[in-house]
Design a protein around this motif. Structure first.
Motif, mmCIF file in Angstrom:
data_model
loop_
_atom_site.group_PDB
_atom_site.id
_atom_site.type_symbol
_atom_site.label_atom_id
_atom_site.label_comp_id
_atom_site.label_asym_id
_atom_site.label_seq_id
_atom_site.Cartn_x
_atom_site.Cartn_y
_atom_site.Cartn_z
ATOM 1 N N THR A 71 45.997 71.813 33.011
ATOM 2 C CA THR A 71 45.575 70.525 32.476
ATOM 3 C C THR A 71 46.351 69.397 33.135
ATOM 4 O O THR A 71 45.766 68.374 33.532
ATOM 5 C CB THR A 71 45.762 70.490 30.944
ATOM 6 O OG1 THR A 71 44.978 71.538 30.371
ATOM 7 C CG2 THR A 71 45.341 69.153 30.373
ATOM 8 N N ARG A 72 47.647 69.576 33.269
ATOM 9 C CA ARG A 72 48.484 68.562 33.937
ATOM 10 C C ARG A 72 48.034 68.343 35.380
ATOM 11 O O ARG A 72 47.959 67.214 35.854
ATOM 12 C CB ARG A 72 49.947 68.990 33.896
ATOM 13 C CG ARG A 72 50.880 67.911 34.394
ATOM 14 C CD ARG A 72 52.328 68.339 34.308
ATOM 15 N NE ARG A 72 52.873 68.105 35.634
ATOM 16 C CZ ARG A 72 53.718 68.847 36.261
ATOM 17 N NH1 ARG A 72 54.182 69.929 35.701
ATOM 18 N NH2 ARG A 72 54.143 68.548 37.455
ATOM 19 N N ARG A 75 44.848 66.367 35.453
ATOM 20 C CA ARG A 75 45.061 64.986 35.024
ATOM 21 C C ARG A 75 45.754 64.163 36.113
ATOM 22 O O ARG A 75 45.368 63.045 36.403
ATOM 23 C CB ARG A 75 45.881 64.971 33.737
ATOM 24 C CG ARG A 75 45.864 63.624 33.045
ATOM 25 C CD ARG A 75 46.530 63.633 31.676
ATOM 26 N NE ARG A 75 46.105 64.758 30.853
ATOM 27 C CZ ARG A 75 46.934 65.630 30.291
ATOM 28 N NH1 ARG A 75 48.231 65.529 30.441
ATOM 29 N NH2 ARG A 75 46.475 66.614 29.567
ATOM 30 N N GLU A 76 46.804 64.714 36.700
ATOM 31 C CA GLU A 76 47.589 64.005 37.724
ATOM 32 C C GLU A 76 47.993 65.001 38.807
ATOM 33 O O GLU A 76 49.109 65.541 38.775
ATOM 34 C CB GLU A 76 48.820 63.339 37.089
ATOM 35 C CG GLU A 76 49.566 62.450 38.038
ATOM 36 C CD GLU A 76 48.693 61.402 38.722
ATOM 37 O OE1 GLU A 76 48.808 61.264 39.944
ATOM 38 O OE2 GLU A 76 47.892 60.723 38.035
#
Length: 116
Positions: A71-72, A75-76
């Motif tokens: 997920t991280r 996201r970035e």
């Protein structure tokens, strides 16, 4: 200037390097494991390719990530890709006018028509 980014033991990178050599196209090779990649270059690749084409979700690195890390990354992605360059879809081919991810002889031929 034509530059190919990848890792030496990647089959797609080997095929791309062989194709470029057979076609007589001069290029620089950058080993992502050895030399890494800068956040600035990753941002250029993101602009040209988009995150979906840049992040290799079939890689062992991706499979080893837990859900929070995935997920991280989605996201970035830049800090994660700097830390884990094997997560970058490869090879990355940079020409003066284009950036391509992955190897396809047809795409390379079209992108490099007229290159020496």
């Amino acid at each position: 200037m034509i530059t190919l980014y990848g890792i030496p033991n990647c089959d797609s990178c080997r095929k791309a390097r062989q194709w470029l050599s057979t076609a007589g196209i001069a290029h620089d090779w950058v080993d992502l494991r050895e030399h890494g990649v800068t956040p600035e270059r990753l941002e250029k690749w993101r602009d040209a390719l988009g995150d979906a084409a840049l992040i290799n979700k079939r890689s062992k690195t991706w499979r080893d990530f837990d859900e929070q890390e995935r997920t991280r990354t989605e996201r970035e992605p830049v800090p994660v890709l700097v830390a884990h360059p094997t997560l970058i879809k490869r090879p990355i081919l940079e020409t003066p006018t284009q950036t391509l991810a992955g190897f396809s002889a047809n795409r390379y031929e079209a992108a490099l028509a007229g290159a020496d």
